[in-house]
Structure formats: C-alpha cells, structure tokens
Design an enzyme around this catalytic site. Structure first.
Site, mmCIF file in Angstrom:
data_model
loop_
_atom_site.group_PDB
_atom_site.id
_atom_site.type_symbol
_atom_site.label_atom_id
_atom_site.label_comp_id
_atom_site.label_asym_id
_atom_site.label_seq_id
_atom_site.Cartn_x
_atom_site.Cartn_y
_atom_site.Cartn_z
ATOM 1 N N ASP A 123 34.082 51.269 0.868
ATOM 2 C CA ASP A 123 33.902 50.084 1.708
ATOM 3 C C ASP A 123 34.158 50.495 3.160
ATOM 4 O OD1 ASP A 123 33.979 47.692 3.053
ATOM 5 O OD2 ASP A 123 35.301 46.680 1.629
ATOM 6 N N GLU A 133 34.428 49.359 6.144
ATOM 7 C CA GLU A 133 34.781 48.325 7.110
ATOM 8 C C GLU A 133 36.109 48.686 7.762
ATOM 9 O OE1 GLU A 133 33.639 44.053 5.780
ATOM 10 O OE2 GLU A 133 34.419 45.066 3.991
#
Length: 305
Positions: A164, A166
C-alpha cells in the site's frame, strides 16, 4: 473523479534512534490444523482489519447461512510500515505496538483464522518518513527490504504481503523521489523469496504505476490487485486476469448496503474474481456483509460472536 474515503488510523513515527531493526530468523509453526469451513463458489472476499482498533478474529466471525462457508477468504492485518533510519539511510520494516501484539500472539490472533481456511496477509504502508516502495537507491536496498518482509512472513506464519504505497511522503528526510526501478526490484525479490505466498497490490501511489522496468514487468507476480477507493468501481490498471482483480471496494459500515450490493452484483456479472472490503470492526455487521454475500454467493451472512 473518485474521492478517497479511506480514513485510516496511522501511528506516528517513533524517534528513529530509539527504534532498532527487527531481528528475524525464528520459524513459526501453525500448530494442529482444524477442519476448514466448507468450500464456497464465487469471488474471493477480502477484509482489511485496522488492528489499532479491532481484532483480526472479527474476520472469522462471519459464515454463510447456506453451506457454512467463510464470508471472508483473506484477512489483511492493517498495517505494518516502511520506515526510514536517518543514521543508516535505509528503509526498514516497522511494527507499531498493535501490529506487534497481533504478530506476537499469532497463536490466538492469526492461527484461528488460518485453521478456518482464511488466509492472513500483512499490509505494509508508508509512514510519512520519505521511505517508500518506489525510491530505493539500489537493487540491493530493495532486495534487503524484500528479505525483511519475507522473513516476517516465515517468522510469524503469515500467508503473504500486501503493498500500500500511501503516506510515504517521498522526499522527507532527504529521501529521493520515486524512480522506475525500485518497485520492480522489490517485487521481483519478494516473489523469489516466497514463491507460494500471496502478494497483493492496493492499487495506489507511485509504486502502482511503476510495474515495468528494464524489460521486466512484475504484474504477473501479484496474486491480487484491488481498487483503493471505497464505494466505487474502478478496474485496477494492472495486467492480471479478471479472476485476480477487485474493481469493487467497500468500507463496511460506511458504504451503503445498496451500493455494496450493486458492486457485488457487478463483480459477478462482469466476471471479476475478488471483492474488497475495509474496516471490519467488532460490531455485528451481518446486515452489511449480507448485502454483498447475497450477490456474491447467494447467501446471507451469519455473525457468531
């Protein structure tokens, strides 16, 4: 335009001088295997669990009224972090106290899910320190981080890793901006280290758009990829068959039941093989879960505390 509705609890970075890299090497054992739940027909269902607030065991509390199969097939521990050590100028894998508690108590937090036939995957997320999957300074550095992840999978008896990209905040602490080679090197090394484990992609961030470099395309090395925008339909831009993609994404308790049902119905009608959910908590969410299991599997979901 899609609106990012993910509201994730993230742990602030501790002082790096006080955090040492994890020592790996112990091999986890899964213990006596229990009989898994009956098999079901239909897409693979995925549940991210925010372990800062909720128990991983929630993913095992839902079964199908018709046949007794698990409502969820993959449970994702959210989330470990990719941190940055400013003294060594290297990325390292970091677990906050809640993630560490889950891992240390694998016998009671992870193994019960696996014994039911639910795969347990560890998500790895940026942590505002400039370290990300797309800015390793060398292939060797990418391979070193891949080894930390695969060692963790072995040590704690996990079923795989979820990426992920982010909150990395590339450039912080003097780190580099994303480059084209890093994620390819990272995924290649991780797949070599764990050929039979799950590698999944939360399809967001600079890494997600850098899947090819030097004639190598790592798309086929992923088992799954999913849409990161809850309450929407968006086919991940990765060269995987429909059976490994989730264009649907819902946040349990926040995405309306009608939208969850519509997205599930579309998943089936268009032949996709994965359905992503986020933020499964400890409440009885059987009405929310049933909204999509009726469309995916032809059955309501039953909650057992």
């Amino acid at each position: 335009m899609f609106t990012l509705v993910r509201s994730r609890v993230r742990t602030a970075a501790l002082a790096l001088s006080a955090v040492a890299a994890l020592a790996f090497g112990a091999t986890a054992t899964t213990g006596a295997a229990a009989a898994p739940a009956p098999a079901k027909q239909g897409p693979t269902s995925v549940a991210y669990v925010e372990v800062n607030n909720n128990s991983m065991l929630n993913a095992g509390k839902y079964t199908l009224a018709n046949g007794g199969g698990n409502a969820f097939d993959v449970a994702v521990i959210f989330a470990a972090n990719i941190n940055y050590d400013t003294s060594t100028k290297a990325a390292y894998l970091y677990f906050n106290e809640n993630v560490q508690r889950v891992l240390d108590n694998a016998a009671t937090e992870i193994r019960p899910l696996q014994q039911k036939g639910i795969k347990v995957v560890l998500s790895v997320l940026g942590n505002h320190q400039g370290a990300g999957f797309a800015n390793f300074p060398s292939q060797q550095a990418a391979s070193a981080f891949a080894k930390q992840m695969s060692d963790t999978v072995v040590k704690y008896g996990l079923d795989g890793i979820d990426f992920d990209d982010e909150y990395a905040e590339y450039g912080n602490n003097g780190t580099a901006q994303p480059n084209d080679s890093s994620f390819v090197h990272l995924v290649t090394a991780l797949r070599a280290n764990m050929p039979d484990k799950i590698i999944s992609l939360y399809n967001i961030g600079p890494a997600a758009s850098r899947l090819s470099y030097g004639g190598v395309d790592v798309s086929s090395k992923f088992d799954y990829a999913w849409n990161p925008y809850y309450g929407t339909w968006q086919v991940p831009g990765i060269a995987l068959p429909k059976s490994k993609l989730s264009p649907a994404a819902v946040e349990i308790g926040r995405t309306s039941q009608s939208t969850a049902a519509d997205l599930a119905r579309r998943t089936v009608s268009e032949g996709y093989g994965v359905y992503l959910t986020y933020n499964l908590d400890g409440a009885d969410r059987s009405a929310d879960v049933s909204a999509f299991t009726r469309e995916l599997y032809g059955s309501d979901a039953v909650y057992t505390p």
